[in-house]
Scaffold this active site. Structure first.
Site, short mmCIF file in Angstrom:
data_model
loop_
_atom_site.label_atom_id
_atom_site.label_comp_id
_atom_site.label_asym_id
_atom_site.label_seq_id
_atom_site.Cartn_x
_atom_site.Cartn_y
_atom_site.Cartn_z
N GLU A 189 65.26 -10.02 -27.55
CA GLU A 189 64.04 -9.24 -27.29
C GLU A 189 64.34 -7.85 -26.73
O GLU A 189 63.79 -7.44 -25.71
CB GLU A 189 63.11 -10.02 -26.36
N GLU A 237 62.71 -19.88 -33.32
CA GLU A 237 61.81 -20.43 -32.29
C GLU A 237 60.44 -20.76 -32.88
O GLU A 237 59.40 -20.46 -32.31
CB GLU A 237 61.65 -19.44 -31.13
#
Length: 327
Positions: free
Chosen positions: A157, A263
């Site tokens: 991220e 994910e």
């Protein structure tokens, strides 16, 4: 192109029995095995000591249906190095031991992330100190599990939604060069592990964050930075599954050896959305696998949206049967 047999979706709504115990689920062959039969590496999920020991159903499903495990929290910085130079691996050791004893691949998650970061790291202002801390953390964690981890999310991220780099402590203190430092350190520790950059909202081709990821990774690869893969988290809203194919194709154009869905969860867990996502990976040669972010809804970080393949009683949902019937 490999396509799931979409006609199988019709079977889902014609008397599927979803209330039986785990050991009488519909699929006589695991969805992981079915996925691998199409040339892919794994269809996996997540786990940690709490979810692996809270009941017998969760680990039973993992053993029966999934071929890969990602630690949900136990390998993050706050769990492994809460104080400088003081490492603790009890949680991550449990996950790794469970995975290895049951023949599951492991994706290490995550070495460098701005979140779940101890305050002693985020408060560092000296460049050389932070570089030393960064290298030591990566080296210590990876060394412990060298040869046991298939792939590592080295960076997690690091992008803003507009495709620019996030103003984390690593970027603000070290600059963009922290990307090179992190990946080169990781490669030196475990040359055989696949090294990934992982992010969310990479779910639609043409989106600025996707474009930013692709352009930066192309630049970093050209500079010799050893990035093996791009991970798309793929936390989706209802109805968003149809855009994933285009997004994966865009990410594949960055030039890494592989990409993965890392994910996956989908609000409402519609069969159509899940089948679209599985198809997207099947049809992109560089997509090596899919990790679903949880087994059953009660353990999901977004449990109120019922986004997983098993319900609150650990029974397979329609989306599970869609995958099992159609692969």
């Amino acid at each position: 192109m490999v396509q799931l047999k979409t006609a199988a979706l019709a079977l889902l709504f014609a008397g599927q029995a979803l209330s039986g115990p785990v050991d009488s689920r519909q699929a006589s062959v695991s969805i992981d095995a079915k996925f691998k039969a199409h040339g892919k590496k794994y269809l996996g999920t997540i786990g940690d000591q709490y979810t692996l020991t809270k009941n017998t159903k969760n680990p039973a499903i993992i053993k029966a249906d999934f071929g890969q495990l990602t630690p949900e929290n136990s390998m993050k910085w706050d769990a492994t190095e809460p104080n400088r130079g003081q490492f603790t691996f009890s949680g991550s050791d449990y996950l790794v031991n469970f995975a290895q004893s049951n023949g599951k691949l492991i994706r290490g998650h995550t070495l460098v992330w701005h979140s779940q970061l101890p305050g002693w790291v985020s408060s560092i202002t000296d460049k050389n100190t932070l570089i030393s801390v960064l290298k030591n953390h990566i080296t210590t964690v990876m060394t412990r599990y060298k040869g046991k981890i298939y792939a590592w999310d080295v960076l997690n991220e690091i992008f803003n939604e507009d495709g620019s780099l996030r103003n984390s402590v690593f970027y603000n203190v070290i600059g963009e060069d922290y990307v090179r430092i992190a990946f080169e350190t990781a490669r030196s520790v475990d040359p055989n592990a696949k090294l990934y950059i992982n992010d969310y909202n990479l779910d639609s081709a043409g989106y600025s964050k996707v474009n930013g990821m692709v352009s930066h990774v192309k630049k970093w690869l050209a500079a010799g930075i050893p990035i093996d893969g791009i991970g798309s988290q793929t936390h989706l809203g209802a109805g968003a599954g149809s855009a994933v194919a285009g997004a994966l194709n865009a990410l594949a154009s960055a030039g890494t050896k592989e990409i993965a869905i890392t994910e996956l969860d989908i609000a409402g867990a519609s069969s159509t959305d899940y089948v679209n996502v599985v198809n997207a990976c099947l049809n992109q040669a560089k997509c090596v696998g899919i990790t679903v972010w949880g087994v059953a809804d009660p353990d999901s970080w977004r449990s109120s949206s019922s986004p997983l393949l098993f319900d609150g009683n650990y029974n397979p949902k329609a989306a599970y049967n869609a995958i099992a019937n159609a692969l």
